[in-house]
Design an enzyme around this catalytic site. Structure first.
Site, PDB file in Angstrom:
ATOM      1  N   LYS A  48     -83.458  62.858 -43.250  1.00 27.88           N
ATOM      2  CA  LYS A  48     -83.839  61.536 -43.761  1.00 27.88           C
ATOM      3  C   LYS A  48     -84.195  61.632 -45.249  1.00 27.88           C
ATOM      4  O   LYS A  48     -83.834  60.765 -46.044  1.00 27.88           O
ATOM      5  CB  LYS A  48     -85.000  60.963 -42.933  1.00 27.88           C
ATOM      6  CG  LYS A  48     -84.536  60.499 -41.560  1.00 27.88           C
ATOM      7  CD  LYS A  48     -85.653  60.222 -40.572  1.00 27.88           C
ATOM      8  CE  LYS A  48     -85.030  59.965 -39.187  1.00 27.88           C
ATOM      9  NZ  LYS A  48     -86.007  59.769 -38.133  1.00 27.88           N
ATOM     10  N   GLN A  92     -92.266  60.053 -37.315  1.00 27.56           N
ATOM     11  CA  GLN A  92     -91.267  60.746 -36.500  1.00 27.56           C
ATOM     12  C   GLN A  92     -91.793  60.987 -35.080  1.00 27.56           C
ATOM     13  O   GLN A  92     -92.868  61.550 -34.910  1.00 27.56           O
ATOM     14  CB  GLN A  92     -90.899  62.080 -37.186  1.00 27.56           C
ATOM     15  CG  GLN A  92     -89.760  62.818 -36.526  1.00 27.56           C
ATOM     16  CD  GLN A  92     -88.435  62.069 -36.609  1.00 27.56           C
ATOM     17  OE1 GLN A  92     -88.051  61.554 -37.646  1.00 27.56           O
ATOM     18  NE2 GLN A  92     -87.738  61.991 -35.489  1.00 27.56           N
ATOM     19  N   ASP A 115     -87.968  51.535 -38.554  1.00 29.01           N
ATOM     20  CA  ASP A 115     -87.328  51.999 -37.315  1.00 29.01           C
ATOM     21  C   ASP A 115     -87.124  50.824 -36.344  1.00 29.01           C
ATOM     22  O   ASP A 115     -86.419  50.966 -35.348  1.00 29.01           O
ATOM     23  CB  ASP A 115     -88.214  53.051 -36.617  1.00 29.01           C
ATOM     24  CG  ASP A 115     -87.817  54.472 -36.971  1.00 29.01           C
ATOM     25  OD1 ASP A 115     -86.631  54.696 -37.282  1.00 29.01           O
ATOM     26  OD2 ASP A 115     -88.686  55.368 -36.937  1.00 29.01           O
TER      27      ASP A 115
END
Ligand code: NAP
Length: 282
Positions: A48, A92, A115
């Site tokens: 990322k 994460q 997200d």
């Protein structure tokens, strides 16, 4: 049979984002929080960060120790929610067991939830009025579009009903007027149901799960799975060698859906910037 090149499609998406950021002189920032020492998570976070560099997005990494207390993590999220340089925040997953993932996701401001995991953004996806795309399913849609396949009216079967892949995947296909069936571990006659699919998306998480007898001739097969085989090599859910000859298009693993998920995250981060600048109504 043609391979769908996720690396090439994702590179084009990232290039477009980079061009936009440069042309408009935008300053876009993504905060990435990682807690603990999960090796797979470390790889994802590094990927990322690399994608941010490619796109011209500033990344801020917060690597916290395994024993981080929930209050500390929530405090950090609160600080990032208020930081104008941070347009997107992602934490994460999975988190260490003592941390409540739902609570942590809820703490991220919906306008920074790149997200699209929060209930607010999931709800928006459900009603088809969303700013942030669910990253993996949106990546799959881009890959299907890259084949020139028109989804409208097609029989689509999604194997898997998780909140992050299966369910939003079905929604995006439905929004494009597909006839969608969602399968899961209690589905009866799975092979028979899958054989109906013009477009088959597998998001199960088991190597060699999708076999040739589950696939209709000429189907588009998208493999979301990310598994390790007996030789510890990365592989998808689909038994590629026997399924590929039956397909019109198929994604490889690696190099299929994986790179697209990250490209969609970059797209969401740019969208977050637009929302926070008042240029888009969330
Ligand atoms: P998950 O939460 O474990 O969900 C797996 C789904 O598969 C569940 O809905 C489960 O059904 C279903 N399933 C399990 N066994 C089955 C069977 N025998 N027959 C039919 N359905 C079955 O996993 P996930 O988070 O959605 O991820 C799925 C896979 O995609 C994993 O390999 C993951 O690593 C990968 N992934 C890849 C990306 C990417 O960027 N490429 C992103 C996210 C995830 P039940 O609901 O009935 O248990």
């Amino acid at each position: 049979m043609q391979l769908i090149d996720g690396k090439a499609v994702s590179a084009a998406v990232k290039q477009q984002i980079k061009d936009t950021i440069e042309k408009e002189g935008l300053e876009v920032g993504l905060a990435v929080i990682i807690v603990g020492n999960n090796q797979a998570s470390r790889v994802y976070v590094n990927n990322k960060k690399k994608a941010c560099e490619v796109c011209g997005i500033k990344s801020f990494e917060y690597a916290l120790p395994e024993d981080t207390k929930e209050e500390e993590l929530l405090e950090l999220i609160d600080t990032l929610n208020k930081d104008d340089k941070v347009n997107g925040i992602l934490c994460q997953l999975p988190l260490p067991g003592h941390l409540d993932e739902e609570k942590v996701i809820k703490a991220i401001s919906p306008i920074k939830d790149v997200d699209a995991f929060s209930a607010v953004n999931v709800g928006k996806i459900m009603i088809g009025n969303y700013a942030f795309l669910p990253c993996t399913p949106a990546g799959v849609m881009e890959l299907i579009h890259s084949t020139g396949t028109d989804v409208a009216g097609k029989e689509c079967v999604v194997i898997g009903r998780s909140n992050i892949v299966g369910k939003p995947m079905a929604m995006l296909l439905l929004h494009e007027n597909a006839t969608v069936t969602i399968c899961h571990s209690k589905t009866k006659n799975l092979a028979e149901v899958c054989r109906r699919a013009d477009i088959l998306v597998s998001a199960v998480g088991r190597a060699d799960f999708v076999t040739a007898d589950m696939v209709k001739d000429g189907a588009v097969v998208i493999d979301v799975g990310m598994n390790r085989n007996a030789e510890n090599k990365l592989c998808g859910d689909v038994k590629f060698d026997e399924v590929a000859p039956k397909c019109s298009y198929i994604t490889p693993v690696p190099g299929g859906v994986g790179p697209m998920t990250i490209a969609m995250l970059m797209k969401n981060t740019l969208m977050a910037k637009r929302i926070q600048s008042g240029n888009y109504e969330a």
